[in-house]
Design a protein around this motif. Sequence first.
Motif, PDB file in Angstrom:
ATOM      1  N   ILE A 181     -10.669   6.782  87.977  1.00 31.49           N
ATOM      2  CA  ILE A 181     -11.597   7.899  88.197  1.00 31.49           C
ATOM      3  C   ILE A 181     -12.366   7.663  89.497  1.00 31.49           C
ATOM      4  O   ILE A 181     -12.929   6.582  89.693  1.00 31.49           O
ATOM      5  N   PRO A 182     -12.373   8.653  90.408  1.00 26.67           N
ATOM      6  CA  PRO A 182     -13.038   8.433  91.703  1.00 26.67           C
ATOM      7  C   PRO A 182     -14.513   8.066  91.570  1.00 26.67           C
ATOM      8  O   PRO A 182     -15.022   7.286  92.370  1.00 26.67           O
ATOM      9  N   TYR A 183     -15.194   8.606  90.560  1.00 26.95           N
ATOM     10  CA  TYR A 183     -16.621   8.276  90.397  1.00 26.95           C
ATOM     11  C   TYR A 183     -16.750   6.837  89.925  1.00 26.95           C
ATOM     12  O   TYR A 183     -16.356   6.510  88.804  1.00 26.95           O
ATOM     13  N   ASN A 184     -17.297   5.998  90.775  1.00 26.93           N
ATOM     14  CA  ASN A 184     -17.376   4.562  90.462  1.00 26.93           C
ATOM     15  C   ASN A 184     -18.632   4.007  91.123  1.00 26.93           C
ATOM     16  O   ASN A 184     -18.572   3.232  92.067  1.00 26.93           O
ATOM     17  N   PRO A 185     -19.795   4.422  90.596  1.00 31.41           N
ATOM     18  CA  PRO A 185     -21.040   4.117  91.311  1.00 31.41           C
ATOM     19  C   PRO A 185     -21.323   2.620  91.396  1.00 31.41           C
ATOM     20  O   PRO A 185     -22.020   2.162  92.301  1.00 31.41           O
ATOM     21  N   LYS A 186     -20.807   1.847  90.452  1.00 32.78           N
ATOM     22  CA  LYS A 186     -21.113   0.405  90.490  1.00 32.78           C
ATOM     23  C   LYS A 186     -20.051  -0.379  91.246  1.00 32.78           C
ATOM     24  O   LYS A 186     -20.063  -1.602  91.247  1.00 32.78           O
ATOM     25  N   HIS A 187     -19.141   0.343  91.872  1.00 32.94           N
ATOM     26  CA  HIS A 187     -18.065  -0.282  92.647  1.00 32.94           C
ATOM     27  C   HIS A 187     -17.321  -1.344  91.849  1.00 32.94           C
ATOM     28  O   HIS A 187     -17.085  -2.445  92.329  1.00 32.94           O
ATOM     29  N   GLU A 188     -16.999  -1.004  90.590  1.00 34.43           N
ATOM     30  CA  GLU A 188     -16.233  -1.967  89.799  1.00 34.43           C
ATOM     31  C   GLU A 188     -14.815  -2.027  90.341  1.00 34.43           C
ATOM     32  O   GLU A 188     -14.230  -1.002  90.660  1.00 34.43           O
ATOM     33  N   PRO A 189     -14.284  -3.219  90.433  1.00 34.52           N
ATOM     34  CA  PRO A 189     -12.925  -3.333  90.972  1.00 34.52           C
ATOM     35  C   PRO A 189     -11.937  -2.591  90.056  1.00 34.52           C
ATOM     36  O   PRO A 189     -11.946  -2.775  88.833  1.00 34.52           O
ATOM     37  N   GLY A 190     -11.124  -1.744  90.652  1.00 33.75           N
ATOM     38  CA  GLY A 190     -10.156  -0.977  89.860  1.00 33.75           C
ATOM     39  C   GLY A 190     -10.762   0.261  89.255  1.00 33.75           C
ATOM     40  O   GLY A 190     -10.058   1.214  88.952  1.00 33.75           O
ATOM     41  N   GLY A 191     -12.064   0.266  89.053  1.00 31.42           N
ATOM     42  CA  GLY A 191     -12.751   1.436  88.516  1.00 31.42           C
ATOM     43  C   GLY A 191     -12.408   1.691  87.048  1.00 31.42           C
ATOM     44  O   GLY A 191     -11.848   0.831  86.356  1.00 31.42           O
ATOM     45  N   ASN A 192     -12.733   2.884  86.610  1.00 28.11           N
ATOM     46  CA  ASN A 192     -12.496   3.281  85.227  1.00 28.11           C
ATOM     47  C   ASN A 192     -11.148   3.997  85.155  1.00 28.11           C
ATOM     48  O   ASN A 192     -10.965   5.035  85.777  1.00 28.11           O
ATOM     49  N   VAL A 193     -10.217   3.442  84.418  1.00 27.25           N
ATOM     50  CA  VAL A 193      -8.857   3.994  84.418  1.00 27.25           C
ATOM     51  C   VAL A 193      -8.644   4.880  83.190  1.00 27.25           C
ATOM     52  O   VAL A 193      -8.988   4.516  82.066  1.00 27.25           O
ATOM     53  N   SER A 230     -14.625  16.724  85.851  1.00 27.14           N
ATOM     54  CA  SER A 230     -15.844  17.392  86.327  1.00 27.14           C
ATOM     55  C   SER A 230     -16.056  17.006  87.785  1.00 27.14           C
ATOM     56  O   SER A 230     -15.418  16.072  88.301  1.00 27.14           O
ATOM     57  N   GLU A 231     -16.993  17.693  88.452  1.00 30.01           N
ATOM     58  CA  GLU A 231     -17.267  17.356  89.853  1.00 30.01           C
ATOM     59  C   GLU A 231     -17.793  15.930  89.979  1.00 30.01           C
ATOM     60  O   GLU A 231     -17.522  15.239  90.945  1.00 30.01           O
ATOM     61  N   ARG A 232     -18.561  15.509  88.951  1.00 28.54           N
ATOM     62  CA  ARG A 232     -19.074  14.149  89.045  1.00 28.54           C
ATOM     63  C   ARG A 232     -17.950  13.132  88.930  1.00 28.54           C
ATOM     64  O   ARG A 232     -17.909  12.156  89.671  1.00 28.54           O
ATOM     65  N   GLU A 233     -17.026  13.374  87.988  1.00 27.93           N
ATOM     66  CA  GLU A 233     -15.914  12.429  87.855  1.00 27.93           C
ATOM     67  C   GLU A 233     -15.079  12.376  89.133  1.00 27.93           C
ATOM     68  O   GLU A 233     -14.487  11.351  89.461  1.00 27.93           O
ATOM     69  N   LEU A 234     -15.087  13.484  89.850  1.00 29.87           N
ATOM     70  CA  LEU A 234     -14.363  13.510  91.124  1.00 29.87           C
ATOM     71  C   LEU A 234     -15.209  12.954  92.270  1.00 29.87           C
ATOM     72  O   LEU A 234     -14.766  12.896  93.409  1.00 29.87           O
ATOM     73  N   ASP A 235     -16.460  12.561  91.936  1.00 27.08           N
ATOM     74  CA  ASP A 235     -17.368  11.998  92.936  1.00 27.08           C
ATOM     75  C   ASP A 235     -17.661  13.021  94.050  1.00 27.08           C
ATOM     76  O   ASP A 235     -17.740  12.674  95.222  1.00 27.08           O
ATOM     77  N   LEU A 236     -17.819  14.288  93.631  1.00 31.89           N
ATOM     78  CA  LEU A 236     -18.096  15.335  94.618  1.00 31.89           C
ATOM     79  C   LEU A 236     -19.530  15.831  94.515  1.00 31.89           C
ATOM     80  O   LEU A 236     -20.121  16.252  95.503  1.00 31.89           O
ATOM     81  N   SER A 237     -20.081  15.842  93.284  1.00 27.77           N
ATOM     82  CA  SER A 237     -21.476  16.242  93.108  1.00 27.77           C
ATOM     83  C   SER A 237     -21.951  15.610  91.798  1.00 27.77           C
ATOM     84  O   SER A 237     -21.201  14.889  91.151  1.00 27.77           O
ATOM     85  N   ASN A 238     -23.192  15.920  91.417  1.00 27.49           N
ATOM     86  CA  ASN A 238     -23.701  15.347  90.170  1.00 27.49           C
ATOM     87  C   ASN A 238     -23.400  16.229  88.959  1.00 27.49           C
ATOM     88  O   ASN A 238     -23.812  15.920  87.851  1.00 27.49           O
ATOM     89  N   ASN A 239     -22.701  17.326  89.160  1.00 29.53           N
ATOM     90  CA  ASN A 239     -22.436  18.264  88.071  1.00 29.53           C
ATOM     91  C   ASN A 239     -21.450  17.669  87.062  1.00 29.53           C
ATOM     92  O   ASN A 239     -20.285  17.419  87.358  1.00 29.53           O
ATOM     93  N   HIS A 240     -21.952  17.491  85.844  1.00 30.32           N
ATOM     94  CA  HIS A 240     -21.096  16.921  84.807  1.00 30.32           C
ATOM     95  C   HIS A 240     -21.121  17.813  83.567  1.00 30.32           C
ATOM     96  O   HIS A 240     -20.685  17.420  82.497  1.00 30.32           O
ATOM     97  N   GLU A 241     -21.684  19.024  83.732  1.00 33.33           N
ATOM     98  CA  GLU A 241     -21.789  19.902  82.572  1.00 33.33           C
ATOM     99  C   GLU A 241     -20.463  20.574  82.275  1.00 33.33           C
ATOM    100  O   GLU A 241     -20.157  20.888  81.132  1.00 33.33           O
ATOM    101  N   GLN A 242     -19.706  20.795  83.310  1.00 28.24           N
ATOM    102  CA  GLN A 242     -18.484  21.581  83.184  1.00 28.24           C
ATOM    103  C   GLN A 242     -17.353  20.878  83.884  1.00 28.24           C
ATOM    104  O   GLN A 242     -17.552  20.066  84.773  1.00 28.24           O
ATOM    105  N   VAL A 243     -16.133  21.283  83.480  1.00 32.02           N
ATOM    106  CA  VAL A 243     -14.966  20.882  84.256  1.00 32.02           C
ATOM    107  C   VAL A 243     -15.006  21.671  85.569  1.00 32.02           C
ATOM    108  O   VAL A 243     -15.450  22.818  85.601  1.00 32.02           O
ATOM    109  N   MET A 244     -14.591  21.043  86.643  1.00 35.72           N
ATOM    110  CA  MET A 244     -14.604  21.724  87.939  1.00 35.72           C
ATOM    111  C   MET A 244     -13.472  22.744  88.013  1.00 35.72           C
ATOM    112  O   MET A 244     -12.324  22.432  87.741  1.00 35.72           O
TER     113      MET A 244
END
Lengths: 345, 842
Positions: free
Chosen positions: B99-111, B128-142
């Motif tokens: 998942i592109p959203y990886n705020p803690k920079h974990e190696p490999g991220g969340n798969v 969602s936009e947040r999971e795509l690391d595009l915005s903070n919107n996590h209420e809806q699928v983008m």
Amino acid sequence: MKYSSEEIQKVHKQLEADGSKLPANEIKKKYLSKGGILNQLLRGIKEVAQDQRSQFGKEANELKRQIEMIVDAADSRNRAVISEGEKIDVTAPFDVNTPADKRPELLSTSGSQHPLTKELENVLGVFESMGFNIEECRQIDNDYNMFEALNFPIGHPARDLWDTFWTDENLIPPAHTSTMQNRVLKKYDIPIRVVVPGRCFRNEATDASHEHTLHQIEGVYVDENISVGDLIGTIKTYLEAFFEKELKIKLQPAYFPFTEPDMEFLISCPFCNGTGCSICGSTGWIEAMGCGMIHPNVLEEAGIDSKKYTGFAWGFGLDRLVMIKHGIEDIRWLHSGDLDFIKKF
Amino acid sequence: MKISLNWIRELTPIDVELDEFVALVRSKVGEVEEVIDYDQKYRPTILAQIKEKKEHPEADKLAVYMLDIGTPEQVQVVAGDKTLEVGDKVAYFPPGTAIPYNPKHEPGGNVVTKVKLRGIESNGMIASERELDLSNNHEQVMRIATDMEPGASIADVLEMNDVAIDIENKALANRADCFGIIGIAREAAGIQGNRFATPEWYLDPSLERPDTRAVIGKLPLTIDNLADNLCPRYMAAVMENIAIKESPIWLQSKLVKSGLRPVNNVVDITNYIMLLTGQPLHAFDYDKLKSKDPNAKDAAHITVRRAEAGEKITTLDGKTHELNENNVVICDSAHPVAIGGIMGGLDTEIDENTKNIIIESANFEKSNIRKSSMQFGLFSDAVTRFTKGQDPKACESALYHCIRLITELADGAVADQVHDIYEQLEEPRQISLSLARANAHLGTTFSADEISQMLANVELHNKMVDEDQMVVDIPTYRKDLQIREDIHEEIGRLYGYNNIKVTLPARTLLPAKRNPSIEAQKSIRKALTAAGADEILTYNFRGADDFKRYNQELNCAFHIKNALSPELEYMRTSILPSVLDKVALNNSHGRGHFALFEINKSHTKLDIDQDGLPVEQHTVALAVSMDDKSSANKNGGSPFYQAKKYLDNMLQQLHTSEHTYSHLADTQFDKLPIWIQNLVPLYNINATALLTSEREGETFYLGIVGDLNPVIKMQASLPAVSSGFEINLHELIFMKSSGSNYSEPSRYPAISEDLCFVVDIDVPAGHIVGLAETALESKELISNVEVLDIYQSEVQQKDGVKQVTITVSIQHRSKTLSGKDVAALTGKIADKVIKDTGGSLK
């Protein structure tokens, strides 16, 4: 003083904290009054195991004596001068009636030199062999030397890059050894070849890799026809002499108000020969220093004709050099004064 | 600063591979801190289309979707968003995607893995936009508005098939122009040896200047600029009928890759222009501005002025700031609506209901922005740019380009004249250059053509006026180019410093002069470490508590007004207390018998030189300490002698000249140098000596050595047997004998004799030694006198006397001394001592 009883140790700790904060009468009240901490402590002797009571009593009394001394000392704190015992003979090598085997002796094992000063001596030795004079840096300086004479007028935003401390009088514990540049340029005759070792201070929170107190070495070279090529050659020569090996070098543009052109000097990592290791962060390169051709305004400010003379200057940090050379992971050891650290050198 | 390489490519080609380009930027522009591969980040995520929507049989809050992902088989996923409709296009993470959203920079991220949600299989996820690391919107699928077919990579759909490089801001601190893509693209061309051409609309504002003749006064605005030189230019345009919506993908993508979050089309466009040109813009809601203004009738009004002390504003980040006269504010007729050049106010923010806007394109003076930004702790993208010194000329083209985009992307239309207030704009300058000098300064041999081309590549147009002199036109956006050395830098940089031939200065063979202070420090370190003492370094900064602990006067210490903490608030006035702190530390670590020293500088406000700077006391401080165990059952006498042993040893190793120990208790403290006075409270003055030397009839103070004050010992947790000294380095250097101490040794045997004197208790042993030495002074003799013993019986104590035994070693230069000779010499000593002290020979 270390106490075997936990309770007493606790009170002792509290006392240490209070000792520097509370006035004497407060301490007296808090510890020595009827309901005070010490009496409470003594009442607790009932809870102490039979075989430890005498030790407990002894220690409690010792603590009481200490508290009384603190109170007395604090009472007389303004009378700064304190004397104890008879006046001794200060010209004698030992005290009266000291048996031969009890007289003061130097320690029988040799001590350690601090790794920073040891490295500094090495660095200065190399520069001296290259014909550089040494000028020591001040530890408190003024705005003129720290900034103005270096082409940072008041309000210049680049001043921020230096994270400076200020005293109430607007003096500055210098944030770089360049604070000596104007003095050096004025004091020495051309050709000027001077290095300036010194302590620098950055307003930066401390952690394993950041320190507010640092050591830098500044270099200044002024003569006729000095070029960027000479700057690169001189620094490379020094670094190769210091590391005792051939190095690859790389330069990157940088910005310092007091040099023009200005650059960052990188060397192939002398520890892995550029193949990548933990010291160079696997890049094969280490940032050795910032450097550049001295800005004509800086030369003119020191009364040097910038049409006739050119020169270069650099500044590099000693602390990181020492850390990577020895593999020191936490910069805070350097000023810890801890013999567990110092004795390793 | 993050730079999208595709954005650069829109302005100038990148002809080399990524690695090589990054190396070029590093060597010719500045440090690249990170290379961000967006393509890699988004490549595995796939565009999918909803083909079927089902209820989840076990869970109300979940929906089951069948997705077309471009393969023959549809894929089933379970999602929490039940609002998707058949036909919607979404981003799909196949199992195994990080998942592109990886705020803690974990190696490999969340798969993403294949899971069963309440019994229903979900083969991946929709994002969602947040999971795509595009915005903070996590209420809806983008939802993705695109014509592209399912199965395409999101990297291509969202224009993230790109790499960004993050250039260190510090290297560009004087390059205001490089805080815009146009400026960086110019550099990109220059470092590759390509010719750059700035977009026409930027160079010539008239190309995009809107025609406002028909709309003047539709939504009227009046402006006063009272901030003078703090705001050299203020431009603003009013636009009406704005449709606030999401920005198109190309625009959002550019913001995201530059590290910004998309907000809405108007805000995004102003940010886009800022990223492109380096000129920050701000948009106000026209109706909010007008309606909140108590004096507004028909027109909205803006005043640019210094704030009044006590005025307040709540900025876009929700924080409220109190303002003062040093801050520039943008106001309606009464209240601040923005902190000029720093951040807009919340009250006039653009929101989804905004219809009419004011776009501000202004220039603010850099040092004022810097000060205000520090005052508020506000560091916005606008601050980053204004503090570098933006070009007021850029206000115009940036504003017009913004108006054009808002017209295109937000359906807006200009609704009043474009306001433009300025006193004077800087004109392009010229710098004259001597090519010979430039080559000499750089150590290069460029021809006129080579230099001319390098400069022209970055639009520094130039011409030769004679064989050597070149005149270079400096565009107004290059404020860093002021003197000819700046052009030398430009040439060296674009050519690459790494390509300059390495040389060494032609130099005279003048040797370095030894620095006496450095040499003395070396000798001291050698002497003290050989004697078992360890060298430490401690901070100059101390806390008020530290001064109190050592009974030292705080008022004469320099106070740091921006100290890191109360423990680091004062500059020390002596070195010894810092060393003693470390004695306590090491003692508590169980070190029994040890000595520590530091060579460093201290300062006091009471000792100021003619330049108004404190005199720097460069001293060596040493403390020697024995814990109870090491000193147990040792009748070692006063700890004073421990420190003195070290001091004597050091002085001996340094070959210093004559010096005198005198009793501190017999000294008038206020005659002492301030730095010594500051040390007095540390000592037990009955067991402390002042060390002085005489030079040309004058007394010089070296420092004091002694047993420490018992109260200090207690307050600082020092062992009972602890003592120390602090000695001035400068005075030591004076005392170091310059010549050699050599005297020719004798070939004849030395005779030793002990002499025991009974003397008054107050007669110093050192005095007896001195008398004996004087008695033996002769060119023919080599002698040495030492104290062998000092003894006092109980009876002698009552009588006020003691006995001092000295041992005398005598050698004659030209003969063997006979018993008679020796007796004569010791007799001479005895006579002298008895006569001088009134004592007797035992």
